[in-house]
Design a protein around this motif. Structure first.
Motif, short mmCIF file in Angstrom:
data_model
loop_
_atom_site.label_atom_id
_atom_site.label_comp_id
_atom_site.label_asym_id
_atom_site.label_seq_id
_atom_site.Cartn_x
_atom_site.Cartn_y
_atom_site.Cartn_z
N LEU A 187 0.81 -1.21 0.00
CA LEU A 187 0.00 0.00 0.00
C LEU A 187 0.85 1.27 0.00
O LEU A 187 0.41 2.33 0.44
CB LEU A 187 -0.93 0.00 1.22
N ALA A 188 2.07 1.16 -0.51
CA ALA A 188 2.97 2.31 -0.50
C ALA A 188 2.53 3.41 -1.45
O ALA A 188 2.99 4.55 -1.34
CB ALA A 188 4.39 1.87 -0.84
N ASP A 189 1.66 3.08 -2.41
CA ASP A 189 1.21 4.09 -3.36
C ASP A 189 -0.13 4.71 -2.98
O ASP A 189 -0.76 5.40 -3.79
CB ASP A 189 1.10 3.47 -4.76
N THR A 190 -0.55 4.48 -1.74
CA THR A 190 -1.85 5.00 -1.29
C THR A 190 -1.68 6.32 -0.54
O THR A 190 -0.61 6.63 -0.02
CB THR A 190 -2.55 3.99 -0.37
N THR A 191 -2.78 7.06 -0.46
CA THR A 191 -2.77 8.33 0.28
C THR A 191 -2.52 8.09 1.76
O THR A 191 -1.84 8.89 2.42
CB THR A 191 -4.11 9.06 0.09
N LEU A 192 -3.05 6.99 2.29
CA LEU A 192 -2.86 6.66 3.69
C LEU A 192 -1.38 6.53 4.02
O LEU A 192 -0.91 7.08 5.03
CB LEU A 192 -3.60 5.37 4.05
N TRP A 193 -0.64 5.79 3.19
CA TRP A 193 0.79 5.61 3.46
C TRP A 193 1.52 6.95 3.39
O TRP A 193 2.36 7.26 4.23
CB TRP A 193 1.41 4.64 2.46
N TRP A 194 1.20 7.78 2.38
CA TRP A 194 1.87 9.06 2.20
C TRP A 194 1.61 9.98 3.39
O TRP A 194 2.53 10.62 3.90
CB TRP A 194 1.39 9.70 0.90
N LEU A 195 0.35 10.06 3.83
CA LEU A 195 0.02 10.91 4.97
C LEU A 195 0.72 10.42 6.24
O LEU A 195 1.26 11.23 7.02
CB LEU A 195 -1.50 10.93 5.18
N ASN A 196 0.72 9.10 6.45
CA ASN A 196 1.39 8.55 7.63
C ASN A 196 2.88 8.85 7.59
O ASN A 196 3.48 9.20 8.61
CB ASN A 196 1.17 7.04 7.68
N GLN A 197 3.48 8.76 6.40
CA GLN A 197 4.90 9.02 6.28
C GLN A 197 5.23 10.48 6.54
O GLN A 197 6.26 10.81 7.15
CB GLN A 197 5.39 8.61 4.89
N CYS A 198 4.35 11.38 6.10
CA CYS A 198 4.55 12.81 6.37
C CYS A 198 4.51 13.09 7.86
O CYS A 198 5.34 13.84 8.40
CB CYS A 198 3.48 13.63 5.65
N VAL A 199 3.55 12.48 8.55
CA VAL A 199 3.46 12.64 10.00
C VAL A 199 4.70 12.05 10.67
O VAL A 199 5.26 12.63 11.61
CB VAL A 199 2.18 11.98 10.54
N LEU A 200 5.14 10.88 10.18
CA LEU A 200 6.32 10.23 10.74
C LEU A 200 7.55 11.12 10.64
O LEU A 200 8.29 11.28 11.62
CB LEU A 200 6.56 8.90 10.01
N VAL A 201 7.78 11.69 9.46
CA VAL A 201 8.92 12.59 9.29
C VAL A 201 8.81 13.78 10.24
O VAL A 201 9.80 14.21 10.85
CB VAL A 201 9.01 13.05 7.82
N HIS A 202 7.61 14.32 10.39
CA HIS A 202 7.40 15.47 11.26
C HIS A 202 7.67 15.11 12.73
O HIS A 202 8.19 15.94 13.48
CB HIS A 202 5.99 16.01 11.10
N THR A 203 7.33 13.88 13.14
CA THR A 203 7.61 13.47 14.53
C THR A 203 9.11 13.45 14.80
O THR A 203 9.55 13.77 15.91
CB THR A 203 7.02 12.09 14.85
N PHE A 204 9.91 13.13 13.78
CA PHE A 204 11.35 13.17 13.97
C PHE A 204 11.85 14.61 14.05
O PHE A 204 12.82 14.90 14.77
CB PHE A 204 12.07 12.41 12.85
#
Length: 278
Positions: free
Chosen positions: A180-197
């Motif tokens: 599911l790496a090409d889904t909006t869910l994965w992209w949004l989660n990854q953006c939040v993940l980067v921001h948590t760092f």
């Protein structure tokens, strides 16, 4: 009233300085995370993706869920300590609270489970993640020392908020394996993940600022073993681990590859493509 008192006032009446109380909480924490691991394995066995994973990937999948569970706990405790706990702020070296004792014992139980599982896995598969093991073993030793010495609860409890990235990191990996790496869910989660760092770096800077503000008290009164242990780990996290993980997660946002298992068929170019054991 602390976080434990807000949940159940009776929990604040327990004498957390007693050795048997500490060991029971640690043991209960270890058992709880072991049960989370077992439950995750049982429920995930209903998924086709999970059944197609190799054994080490299944272990990593289950550990990801365990880490996410611990991350949620740490985020709640860390947010409470950072914004609402006034007792720990009174003395950054020696102040303790029932909540800080409970959180530290729970953390030790988690890292005992995590380190033992990683050790067995690394021995069986003869592959070691140096940075991950370094982080977890240092954390286990550091929090154990904090509990033993009875010092630095302020930094230890506030520091748990750094684990806020863990649930998003776990979801990132699970979604990758599910294709599911090409889904909006994965992209949004990854953006939040980067921001948590990014937020981790801000919080680490705050801990250095707190050190500067209370330096005379810390230098004069913090036990030497605790001083060396805490500031060694804070330096590693601030200048090595968080910058490295921020870079890796930012790169993964644009190139969603599972670098934990780069030998898995097709994952070098696509995600969620698992190789079934023959």
């Amino acid at each position: 009233m602390g976080l434990l008192g807000a949940i159940n006032p009776l929990w604040e009446e327990i004498d957390y300085n007693q050795f048997h109380v500490k060991t029971r909480i640690i043991a209960a924490s270890f058992l709880f995370f072991a049960l989370v691991y077992a439950a995750c394995h049982g429920l995930s066995s209903l998924l086709r993706t999970y059944n197609g994973l190799r054994l080490k990937e299944k272990i990593f999948w289950n550990l990801a869920v365990v880490r996410a569970t611990f991350g949620v706990f740490c985020t709640v405790v860390g947010v409470w300590a950072l914004w609402w706990d006034e007792e720990l702020k009174k003395d950054v070296v020696f102040a303790t609270t029932p909540t800080s004792f409970f959180a530290i014992c729970t953390t030790i139980g988690f890292f005992l489970f995590e380190c033992s599982t990683l050790l067995v896995s690394d021995i069986i598969f003869r592959k070691i993640s140096i940075l991950l093991n370094l982080h977890h073993w240092i954390s286990l030793v550091g929090y154990s020392l904090i509990l033993w010495v009875g010092s630095t609860h302020y930094f230890a409890t506030n520091g748990l908020i750094l684990e806020m990235s863990t649930p998003f990191s776990a979801l990132c990996w699970v979604l990758l394996k599910c294709g599911l790496a090409d889904t909006t869910l994965w992209w949004l989660n990854q953006c939040v993940l980067v921001h948590t760092f990014h937020l981790r770096s801000v919080l680490e800077a705050f801990f250095w600022l707190e050190t500067w503000r209370h330096w005379d008290h810390i230098w004069a009164d913090m036990p030497a073993a605790m001083f060396v242990s805490f500031y060694t780990e804070l330096a590693l996290v601030s200048f090595v681990m968080t910058p490295y993980w921020t870079y890796k997660k930012s790169s993964q946002l644009f190139h969603p590859i599972d670098w934990n298992f780069t030998d898995t068929e097709k994952t070098k170019t696509t995600n969620g493509a698992v190789k079934k054991e023959q």
